[in-house]
Design a protein around this motif. Sequence first.
Motif, mmCIF file in Angstrom:
data_model
loop_
_atom_site.group_PDB
_atom_site.id
_atom_site.type_symbol
_atom_site.label_atom_id
_atom_site.label_comp_id
_atom_site.label_asym_id
_atom_site.label_seq_id
_atom_site.Cartn_x
_atom_site.Cartn_y
_atom_site.Cartn_z
ATOM 1 N N GLY A 18 -51.865 12.027 -129.113
ATOM 2 C CA GLY A 18 -52.389 10.770 -128.560
ATOM 3 C C GLY A 18 -51.333 9.690 -128.487
ATOM 4 O O GLY A 18 -51.368 8.834 -127.592
ATOM 5 N N TYR A 19 -50.394 9.692 -129.394
ATOM 6 C CA TYR A 19 -49.319 8.698 -129.387
ATOM 7 C C TYR A 19 -48.102 9.142 -128.573
ATOM 8 O O TYR A 19 -47.076 8.481 -128.585
ATOM 9 N N GLY A 20 -48.197 10.279 -127.893
ATOM 10 C CA GLY A 20 -47.145 10.678 -126.977
ATOM 11 C C GLY A 20 -46.168 11.703 -127.504
ATOM 12 O O GLY A 20 -45.190 12.024 -126.830
ATOM 13 N N ILE A 21 -46.392 12.264 -128.657
ATOM 14 C CA ILE A 21 -45.526 13.320 -129.171
ATOM 15 C C ILE A 21 -45.841 14.606 -128.397
ATOM 16 O O ILE A 21 -46.984 14.846 -128.002
ATOM 17 N N SER A 22 -44.851 15.440 -128.175
ATOM 18 C CA SER A 22 -45.063 16.689 -127.433
ATOM 19 C C SER A 22 -45.993 17.627 -128.190
ATOM 20 O O SER A 22 -46.162 17.516 -129.411
ATOM 21 N N LEU A 23 -46.564 18.556 -127.456
ATOM 22 C CA LEU A 23 -47.449 19.546 -128.085
ATOM 23 C C LEU A 23 -46.686 20.407 -129.086
ATOM 24 O O LEU A 23 -47.230 20.782 -130.131
ATOM 25 N N ALA A 24 -45.440 20.708 -128.784
ATOM 26 C CA ALA A 24 -44.624 21.511 -129.709
ATOM 27 C C ALA A 24 -44.384 20.741 -131.011
ATOM 28 O O ALA A 24 -44.466 21.316 -132.108
ATOM 29 N N GLY A 25 -44.110 19.455 -130.900
ATOM 30 C CA GLY A 25 -43.905 18.633 -132.096
ATOM 31 C C GLY A 25 -45.170 18.518 -132.923
ATOM 32 O O GLY A 25 -45.146 18.599 -134.151
ATOM 33 N N ALA A 26 -46.297 18.323 -132.250
ATOM 34 C CA ALA A 26 -47.578 18.227 -132.945
ATOM 35 C C ALA A 26 -47.941 19.571 -133.588
ATOM 36 O O ALA A 26 -48.471 19.616 -134.705
#
Length: 87
Positions: A18-26
């Motif tokens: 939701g805050y814009g971090i990539s899916l890989a990072g999340a």
Amino acid sequence: MVRWAAFSCVLVPVVLVGYGISLAGAGGAALGLAAVTGVCRVLLRQSERCAARLLAEQNTAHRGRHGRTASGAHRGMRHGIGHTPVD
């Protein structure tokens, strides 16, 4: 406690995306949280078992020192007339 850990392992990646971090990072954050949660759970169970074992050992040591006397032998009882202790 495990429910809260599972909830946070799901919630944190959703908030990160939701805050814009990539899916890989999340996804990496979710895997890291799951690993930490698993290790903490294992350590908590080991600690509980160790504490229970120590408590059991203390109780058996205490009971051995102040446990019941042998059958037929009663501390503090006086033998009346005509009664003799059993050998």
